[in-house]
Design a protein around this motif. Structure first.
Motif, PDB file in Angstrom:
ATOM      1  N   GLN A  33       0.834  -1.197   0.000  1.00  0.00           N
ATOM      2  CA  GLN A  33       0.000   0.000   0.000  1.00  0.00           C
ATOM      3  C   GLN A  33       0.875   1.256   0.000  1.00  0.00           C
ATOM      4  O   GLN A  33       0.604   2.226  -0.704  1.00  0.00           O
ATOM      5  CB  GLN A  33      -0.846  -0.039   1.279  1.00  0.00           C
ATOM      6  N   ARG A  34       1.930   1.199   0.792  1.00  0.00           N
ATOM      7  CA  ARG A  34       2.825   2.351   0.896  1.00  0.00           C
ATOM      8  C   ARG A  34       3.535   2.599  -0.431  1.00  0.00           C
ATOM      9  O   ARG A  34       3.664   3.741  -0.862  1.00  0.00           O
ATOM     10  CB  ARG A  34       3.846   2.102   2.010  1.00  0.00           C
ATOM     11  N   GLU A  35       3.999   1.515  -1.060  1.00  0.00           N
ATOM     12  CA  GLU A  35       4.683   1.661  -2.345  1.00  0.00           C
ATOM     13  C   GLU A  35       3.746   2.258  -3.391  1.00  0.00           C
ATOM     14  O   GLU A  35       4.145   3.117  -4.174  1.00  0.00           O
ATOM     15  CB  GLU A  35       5.187   0.297  -2.830  1.00  0.00           C
ATOM     16  N   GLN A  36       2.506   1.779  -3.371  1.00  0.00           N
ATOM     17  CA  GLN A  36       1.547   2.276  -4.347  1.00  0.00           C
ATOM     18  C   GLN A  36       1.241   3.744  -4.091  1.00  0.00           C
ATOM     19  O   GLN A  36       1.166   4.547  -5.023  1.00  0.00           O
ATOM     20  CB  GLN A  36       0.263   1.453  -4.259  1.00  0.00           C
ATOM     21  N   ALA A  37       1.084   4.091  -2.835  1.00  0.00           N
ATOM     22  CA  ALA A  37       0.804   5.476  -2.487  1.00  0.00           C
ATOM     23  C   ALA A  37       1.956   6.381  -2.911  1.00  0.00           C
ATOM     24  O   ALA A  37       1.758   7.494  -3.397  1.00  0.00           O
ATOM     25  CB  ALA A  37       0.568   5.597  -0.984  1.00  0.00           C
ATOM     26  N   ARG A  38       3.160   5.865  -2.759  1.00  0.00           N
ATOM     27  CA  ARG A  38       4.330   6.655  -3.127  1.00  0.00           C
ATOM     28  C   ARG A  38       4.355   6.883  -4.643  1.00  0.00           C
ATOM     29  O   ARG A  38       4.704   7.963  -5.103  1.00  0.00           O
ATOM     30  CB  ARG A  38       5.592   5.908  -2.682  1.00  0.00           C
ATOM     31  N   GLU A  39       3.984   5.843  -5.376  1.00  0.00           N
ATOM     32  CA  GLU A  39       3.953   5.974  -6.833  1.00  0.00           C
ATOM     33  C   GLU A  39       2.917   6.999  -7.272  1.00  0.00           C
ATOM     34  O   GLU A  39       3.072   7.643  -8.305  1.00  0.00           O
ATOM     35  CB  GLU A  39       3.627   4.623  -7.484  1.00  0.00           C
ATOM     36  N   GLU A  40       1.882   7.108  -6.458  1.00  0.00           N
ATOM     37  CA  GLU A  40       0.819   8.065  -6.782  1.00  0.00           C
ATOM     38  C   GLU A  40       1.067   9.415  -6.129  1.00  0.00           C
ATOM     39  O   GLU A  40       0.225  10.305  -6.164  1.00  0.00           O
ATOM     40  CB  GLU A  40      -0.533   7.501  -6.325  1.00  0.00           C
ATOM     41  N   PHE A  41       2.233   9.548  -5.500  1.00  0.00           N
ATOM     42  CA  PHE A  41       2.602  10.796  -4.828  1.00  0.00           C
ATOM     43  C   PHE A  41       1.591  11.194  -3.771  1.00  0.00           C
ATOM     44  O   PHE A  41       1.376  12.374  -3.507  1.00  0.00           O
ATOM     45  CB  PHE A  41       2.796  11.932  -5.854  1.00  0.00           C
ATOM     46  N   ASP A  42       0.979  10.186  -3.169  1.00  0.00           N
ATOM     47  CA  ASP A  42      -0.012  10.435  -2.130  1.00  0.00           C
ATOM     48  C   ASP A  42       0.693  10.281  -0.782  1.00  0.00           C
ATOM     49  O   ASP A  42       0.656   9.232  -0.155  1.00  0.00           O
ATOM     50  CB  ASP A  42      -1.159   9.428  -2.286  1.00  0.00           C
ATOM     51  N   TYR A  43       1.357  11.335  -0.387  1.00  0.00           N
ATOM     52  CA  TYR A  43       2.243  11.209   0.768  1.00  0.00           C
ATOM     53  C   TYR A  43       1.500  11.083   2.091  1.00  0.00           C
ATOM     54  O   TYR A  43       2.050  10.567   3.059  1.00  0.00           O
ATOM     55  CB  TYR A  43       3.233  12.380   0.797  1.00  0.00           C
ATOM     56  N   SER A  44       0.276  11.562   2.133  1.00  0.00           N
ATOM     57  CA  SER A  44      -0.482  11.353   3.370  1.00  0.00           C
ATOM     58  C   SER A  44      -0.842   9.880   3.521  1.00  0.00           C
ATOM     59  O   SER A  44      -0.840   9.337   4.624  1.00  0.00           O
ATOM     60  CB  SER A  44      -1.728  12.248   3.402  1.00  0.00           C
ATOM     61  N   ALA A  45      -1.086   9.212   2.393  1.00  0.00           N
ATOM     62  CA  ALA A  45      -1.354   7.770   2.443  1.00  0.00           C
ATOM     63  C   ALA A  45      -0.081   7.007   2.790  1.00  0.00           C
ATOM     64  O   ALA A  45      -0.127   5.990   3.476  1.00  0.00           O
ATOM     65  CB  ALA A  45      -1.919   7.303   1.110  1.00  0.00           C
TER      66      ALA A  45
END
Ligand SMILES: [Zn+2]
Length: 62
Positions: A33-45
């Motif tokens: 989940q964290r890797e995916q969030a990072r790819e989406e630049f969703d840093y709060s996630a």
């Protein structure tokens, strides 16, 4: 070979990423989940996943 990693290497990262526990499905899912969030630049996630990684309980081996 085993190494004692009591003092993690700091590479100038602002946040120390929590280490997933091997064999823990929750950890594995949160890391994904964290890797995916990072790819989406969703840093709060990313932060949410880090917090959950740090705080979710692990069953005791006894
Ligand atoms: Zn875990």
């Amino acid at each position: 070979m085993q190494q004692t990693t009591s003092s993690p290497v700091h590479l100038g990262l602002p946040v120390e990423a929590p280490v997933p526990v091997e064999g823990c499905g929750v950890c594995a899912a949160l890391v994904r989940q964290r890797e995916q969030a990072r790819e989406e630049f969703d840093y709060s996630a990313v932060t949410d996943a880090d917090v959950e990684l740090r705080n979710h309980p692990h069953g005791r081996r006894s």
